[in-house]
Enzyme design. Sequence first.
Site, PDB file in Angstrom:
ATOM      1  N   GLU A  96       0.858  -1.186   0.000  1.00 48.57           N
ATOM      2  CA  GLU A  96       0.000   0.000   0.000  1.00 48.57           C
ATOM      3  C   GLU A  96       0.888   1.227   0.000  1.00 48.57           C
ATOM      4  OE1 GLU A  96      -3.697  -1.743   2.679  1.00 48.57           O
ATOM      5  OE2 GLU A  96      -2.796   0.179   3.227  1.00 48.57           O
ATOM      6  N   ASP A 146      -5.687   9.624  10.408  1.00 52.22           N
ATOM      7  CA  ASP A 146      -4.325   9.140  10.580  1.00 52.22           C
ATOM      8  C   ASP A 146      -3.763   9.525  11.933  1.00 52.22           C
ATOM      9  OD1 ASP A 146      -4.026   7.867   8.150  1.00 52.22           O
ATOM     10  OD2 ASP A 146      -3.501   9.717   7.120  1.00 52.22           O
TER      11      ASP A 146
END
Lengths: 410, 266
Positions: free
Chosen positions: B49, B60
């Site tokens: 990824e 995040d």
Amino acid sequence: MSLKIRKGVPLIDQHDKNFMYGGKFGGNFIPETLKKPIDDLTKLFSKLRVDKKFLRERDYYFKNYVGAPTPFIKLENLTEHLGGAQIYAKVVSEANGGAHKIYNATVHCLIAKKAGKKFIIGDTGAGYAGKMLSMAAKKFGLKCKIFMGAKDIKRQRPNVEAIKKNGATIVPVTSGSQTLVDAVSECMRYWVANNDTTNLCVGSTVGPNIFVKICAWSTAQISRELIKQVKDEFGKIPKKMKLLNCVGGGSSAMGFWNEFMDTDAELIGIEAGGPKKSKLHAAPLTNDSKIGILHGAAQYVIQDKEGQIGTTESISAGLDYPGISPLHCFLKDAKRAKYTTASDEDALKAYQIVSRLENISPSLEPSHAFAEAIKIAPNLKSSDIIIVNSCGDSLKDKDIIKKKLGTYTR
Amino acid sequence: MKSKIALAFQKCKREKRPALITYTVAGDNNIQNSIKIMNAISRYADILELGFPHNTPIADGGQIQSSTHRALKNGIKLNNVFQIVKKFKKNNPNKPVILMGYYNLIYQIGEKKFLINCKKSGVDGCIVVDYPFPENKNFAEKCRKKSINFIQLISPTTSKDRMRKIIRISHDMVYYISMLSTTGGKLKVSAKKILQNYNKIRRINPKKNVVIGFGITDKTIVALKSAQGLVCGSFLCKTISNSLKMGHNPAEKLSKVVYNLKNKIL
């Protein structure tokens, strides 16, 4: 293509099945983890807003805790000084805590209680949203955390002190520009990780759709009071009436305008123009910014070509935000409201003039709106009515004002 | 024809082990190092990824934010992200690469152009953190038409009914978020509990490849190895941060760390 606003339908409900206004503003651009809590909140709110008992409760606290109605006064000296339109102020800064943020904070705490949550979190820029949420949380027995940019913590000391005094924890946000935009991001991240125990109160009419709705529904109290006060004063709603309000995220303007949506009142929003020589304005509507996604909603937002969110600069922490409520984007495109800017310098000057001439002393946010009033009033007739939402008190800005002007007088 | 992502899962299944999926941020800490890192870890990772950085991420944690910050500071643009993938794919044509990021960057370039660039550079799939089902249905379909996997996410808050709907329209891979957390949070739920939820998703359609991500480190990975795939991201971003701080070569360091992770799940 111009968008249409439907008459007789609350503005907050004029979205499609994807929660978009005019097919392009708002929505829910959120991580999967937030789908359920937002869904739950949406369902609960749609039940509560028609629940007579809940409405009675809201009205009770608005009256006895917030202090409704806030005064509607004529600014005789300012009117005379400018020699044009009749200038009035809705003194929302008289509400408990000193600003309109108390409405949203109170409603979110009432909802959190109904949802059985014990914790509530919120973001803050100018510190008002944080101060009010910490106040309301204390009142309703909820534990409270406030996310605030490190830069704002420094420049809005009086509100920071108030938040602490109310027993809330302040979480300083040191990422990015260390202002409101980063505080909202960090607050949302915290909610992603803690939504099982914690309710989120987004501090303005921004964020995923339900937060836009709850906030605008709460601040609408301002115009519910005002429309009555206007009718009492003039016998009807005057033909030529302008409602001036500063716009950062846009919560006070939404509340100030809501009940006048289907009237002839002219709605003018004033964005932060920043320092005169700067280009980092927090004015996405005036500057024709492109539509982008910020904090879960599509809106006009200051960004670069790639879609990285831009930095802004304003003397007023409460307006220092690169995005703007999807509702204001909708009003702009439907041409129901007009938007312009006032510079830092103009706002400071307006603060000085109003504080000197009148018994009120607006904070730097509404001073942006007063700056526009001062600019346009001399060219209008005495049959023209200008009403400014004085939605904050200068006391919280005393450090900034002292630094810029040498002295602070209220 | 089977996608490279499906083939990668098939291979792991044959070898009776979970797929190891790594996450690094494109351009961390610069374009060259980013490619070096990918080349180095692709010896051990089954799927890579690659985050395309956005400066206002709402899901995040600190580690990935630091990586993103470094990449953006070095001026990384979306075009560079595609260049990185293209260069990597030149040497590793069969290693699946999944782009992961936030919707605004796709929205600005336009969904169509984004997918054309994905196709040109050899991207195999994408994950869009803030574009949930059902809003993402049209975009997911556009991806499918271009033979690009759109990876749907499922979280502990996803209802059974919603899970079914998501699984039904999902492509070759589904991503299960292990716990209520931003990326890189400490694993606050037991591995047993995570696997219980995970197996609920698996039972809906045993043919789907479901991977687990969030909170996976060299400490936690063993207990979850019965899953079909495990994503390790923040732990790697942290490794890059540390090796930069110590003046080490991040590619070498990361290669060792990923090798170690792989060994734990063999």
